[in-house]
Scaffold this active site. Sequence first.
Site, PDB file in Angstrom:
ATOM      1  N   ASN A   8       2.312   6.943  -4.920  1.00  0.00           N
ATOM      2  CA  ASN A   8       2.096   8.263  -4.316  1.00  0.00           C
ATOM      3  C   ASN A   8       3.405   9.081  -4.308  1.00  0.00           C
ATOM      4  OD1 ASN A   8       1.804  10.338  -2.386  1.00  0.00           O
ATOM      5  ND2 ASN A   8       0.171   9.219  -1.339  1.00  0.00           N
ATOM      6  N   GLU A  31      -3.865  -4.503  -2.520  1.00  0.00           N
ATOM      7  CA  GLU A  31      -4.059  -4.166  -1.100  1.00  0.00           C
ATOM      8  C   GLU A  31      -5.137  -5.084  -0.555  1.00  0.00           C
ATOM      9  OE1 GLU A  31      -4.025  -0.369   0.577  1.00  0.00           O
ATOM     10  OE2 GLU A  31      -2.445   0.381  -0.727  1.00  0.00           O
ATOM     11  N   ASP A  60       2.750   1.392   3.790  1.00  0.00           N
ATOM     12  CA  ASP A  60       1.293   1.465   3.907  1.00  0.00           C
ATOM     13  C   ASP A  60       0.954   2.335   5.119  1.00  0.00           C
ATOM     14  OD1 ASP A  60      -1.245   0.826   2.883  1.00  0.00           O
ATOM     15  OD2 ASP A  60      -1.572  -0.569   4.525  1.00  0.00           O
ATOM     16  N   PHE A 187       0.283  16.246   1.542  1.00  0.00           N
ATOM     17  CA  PHE A 187      -0.673  15.584   0.653  1.00  0.00           C
ATOM     18  C   PHE A 187      -1.709  14.866   1.506  1.00  0.00           C
ATOM     19  CE2 PHE A 187       2.608  12.521   1.633  1.00  0.00           C
ATOM     20  CZ  PHE A 187       1.926  11.325   1.789  1.00  0.00           C
ATOM     21  N   GLY A 188      -2.679  14.255   0.850  1.00  0.00           N
ATOM     22  CA  GLY A 188      -3.679  13.440   1.540  1.00  0.00           C
ATOM     23  C   GLY A 188      -4.357  14.177   2.691  1.00  0.00           C
ATOM     24  N   TYR A 189      -4.355  13.542   3.851  1.00  0.00           N
ATOM     25  CA  TYR A 189      -5.056  14.062   5.029  1.00  0.00           C
ATOM     26  C   TYR A 189      -4.279  15.158   5.773  1.00  0.00           C
ATOM     27  CZ  TYR A 189      -8.133  10.000   4.485  1.00  0.00           C
ATOM     28  OH  TYR A 189      -9.024   9.077   3.996  1.00  0.00           O
ATOM     29  N   LYS A 208       7.723  18.141   8.740  1.00  0.00           N
ATOM     30  CA  LYS A 208       6.793  17.002   8.792  1.00  0.00           C
ATOM     31  C   LYS A 208       7.574  15.711   9.034  1.00  0.00           C
ATOM     32  CE  LYS A 208       3.544  14.159   6.231  1.00  0.00           C
ATOM     33  NZ  LYS A 208       2.861  13.834   4.978  1.00  0.00           N
ATOM     34  N   HIS A 213       4.698   9.958  11.198  1.00  0.00           N
ATOM     35  CA  HIS A 213       4.645   8.500  11.153  1.00  0.00           C
ATOM     36  C   HIS A 213       5.648   7.966  10.132  1.00  0.00           C
ATOM     37  CE1 HIS A 213       2.179  10.469   8.252  1.00  0.00           C
ATOM     38  NE2 HIS A 213       1.830   9.360   7.635  1.00  0.00           N
ATOM     39  N   ARG A 214       5.668   8.572   8.942  1.00  0.00           N
ATOM     40  CA  ARG A 214       6.565   8.083   7.887  1.00  0.00           C
ATOM     41  C   ARG A 214       8.021   8.382   8.252  1.00  0.00           C
ATOM     42  NH1 ARG A 214       3.977   9.788   4.312  1.00  0.00           N
ATOM     43  NH2 ARG A 214       2.944   7.792   3.990  1.00  0.00           N
TER      44      ARG A 214
HETATM   45  P1  ITT Z   1       0.393   3.567  -2.351  1.00  0.00           P
HETATM   46  O1  ITT Z   1      -0.494   2.522  -1.694  1.00  0.00           O
HETATM   47  O2  ITT Z   1       0.590   3.354  -3.803  1.00  0.00           O
HETATM   48  O3  ITT Z   1       1.700   3.748  -1.608  1.00  0.00           O
HETATM   49  P2  ITT Z   1      -1.583   5.438  -1.324  1.00  0.00           P
HETATM   50  O4  ITT Z   1      -1.663   6.934  -1.377  1.00  0.00           O
HETATM   51  O5  ITT Z   1      -2.823   4.653  -1.649  1.00  0.00           O
HETATM   52  O6  ITT Z   1      -0.356   5.002  -2.249  1.00  0.00           O
HETATM   53  P3  ITT Z   1      -1.687   4.410   1.407  1.00  0.00           P
HETATM   54  O7  ITT Z   1      -2.661   3.348   1.090  1.00  0.00           O
HETATM   55  O8  ITT Z   1      -0.548   4.083   2.316  1.00  0.00           O
HETATM   56  O9  ITT Z   1      -1.027   5.017   0.075  1.00  0.00           O
HETATM   57  O10 ITT Z   1      -2.367   5.698   1.988  1.00  0.00           O
HETATM   58  C1  ITT Z   1      -3.599   5.667   2.664  1.00  0.00           C
HETATM   59  C2  ITT Z   1      -4.221   7.021   2.599  1.00  0.00           C
HETATM   60  O11 ITT Z   1      -3.583   7.863   3.528  1.00  0.00           O
HETATM   61  C3  ITT Z   1      -4.151   7.723   1.246  1.00  0.00           C
HETATM   62  O12 ITT Z   1      -5.382   8.361   1.064  1.00  0.00           O
HETATM   63  C4  ITT Z   1      -3.007   8.717   1.406  1.00  0.00           C
HETATM   64  O13 ITT Z   1      -3.215   9.901   0.643  1.00  0.00           O
HETATM   65  C5  ITT Z   1      -3.085   9.012   2.888  1.00  0.00           C
HETATM   66  N1  ITT Z   1      -1.775   9.271   3.434  1.00  0.00           N
HETATM   67  C6  ITT Z   1      -0.721   8.435   3.495  1.00  0.00           C
HETATM   68  N2  ITT Z   1       0.332   9.016   4.077  1.00  0.00           N
HETATM   69  C7  ITT Z   1      -0.080  10.272   4.403  1.00  0.00           C
HETATM   70  C8  ITT Z   1       0.555  11.368   5.003  1.00  0.00           C
HETATM   71  O14 ITT Z   1       1.813  11.334   5.368  1.00  0.00           O
HETATM   72  N3  ITT Z   1      -0.158  12.492   5.175  1.00  0.00           N
HETATM   73  C9  ITT Z   1      -1.449  12.560   4.796  1.00  0.00           C
HETATM   74  N4  ITT Z   1      -2.115  11.582   4.196  1.00  0.00           N
HETATM   75  C10 ITT Z   1      -1.427  10.440   3.994  1.00  0.00           C
END
Ligand code: ITT
Length: 230
Positions: A8, A31, A60, A187-189, A208, A213-214
């Site tokens: 990611n 995983e 994770d 990104f993501g959520y 951010k 959390h990160r």
């Molecule tokens: P890796 O396992 O390769 O690191 P991933 O994106 O699958 O990549 P995770 O399993 O840790 O990583 O992420 C779980 C989900 O949460 C995934 O859909 C991410 O897009 C989302 N995510 C993780 N960190 C986030 C953040 O800081 N903000 C928003 N969404 C996040």
Amino acid sequence: MLRYVTTNDGKVREAREYLDGVSQLDYDYTEVQATELGPIAARGAREAYRHAGEPVLVDDAGLFVEGFDGFPGPYSSYVEETLGVETVGRLVAAEIDEPRRASFRCVMAYCDGAAFAASPDPVDRADRSAAAAAGAERSSEDAASDDGAERTDDAETTEAAADPLPVKLFEGTVRGRIVEPRGDGGFGYDPIFEHDGRTLAEMSPAEKNAISHRGRALEKFAEWYPERSE
Ligand code: ITT
């Protein structure tokens, strides 16, 4: 050299703010299915270390929705891929009353093949109360202790017994609410997770990181790591 193990790119951008020049290892570790992030990250770090042969940091993360008993939690990635973030937002809005509390959690697992001296628990009180409120994983105390025999977490005890390669965990949590999507950063959520009036997608990367959390997990790691790498 430290390798930050993730597929990611969004995570890497955030990690670079804490770890100068850290290099990404785009490695898709297995995983394992688990109800907690700690054992997944720990197992991933062992596997990635064996693959890379140099120090690795696995990240994770998961979104834990309070009214859904912590779901999607460790399944957040699968749920994002299958349902999508907007559908998750709509499901939460349809099923759960305001304020739709949730937390984002991140567990970083570090492995360099060597053992760790006993050290103070790197998880702070805010992380613990947020985790408990989200009905998420067992106590963060377990998830954040040095890996090995003293761990009380059942899943990880079984893991560590099967594979004693030492791993050290760092954890961070941010509390917030699920809202309609806003913002186009992150990104993501991020667009559906609001903290203090703004979604994570409405914040700059630095903003951010300061509350996320990160960012919190990375801060703990970045404080501990220099001594380790001397
Ligand atoms: P890796 O396992 O390769 O690191 P991933 O994106 O699958 O990549 P995770 O399993 O840790 O990583 O992420 C779980 C989900 O949460 C995934 O859909 C991410 O897009 C989302 N995510 C993780 N960190 C986030 C953040 O800081 N903000 C928003 N969404 C996040």
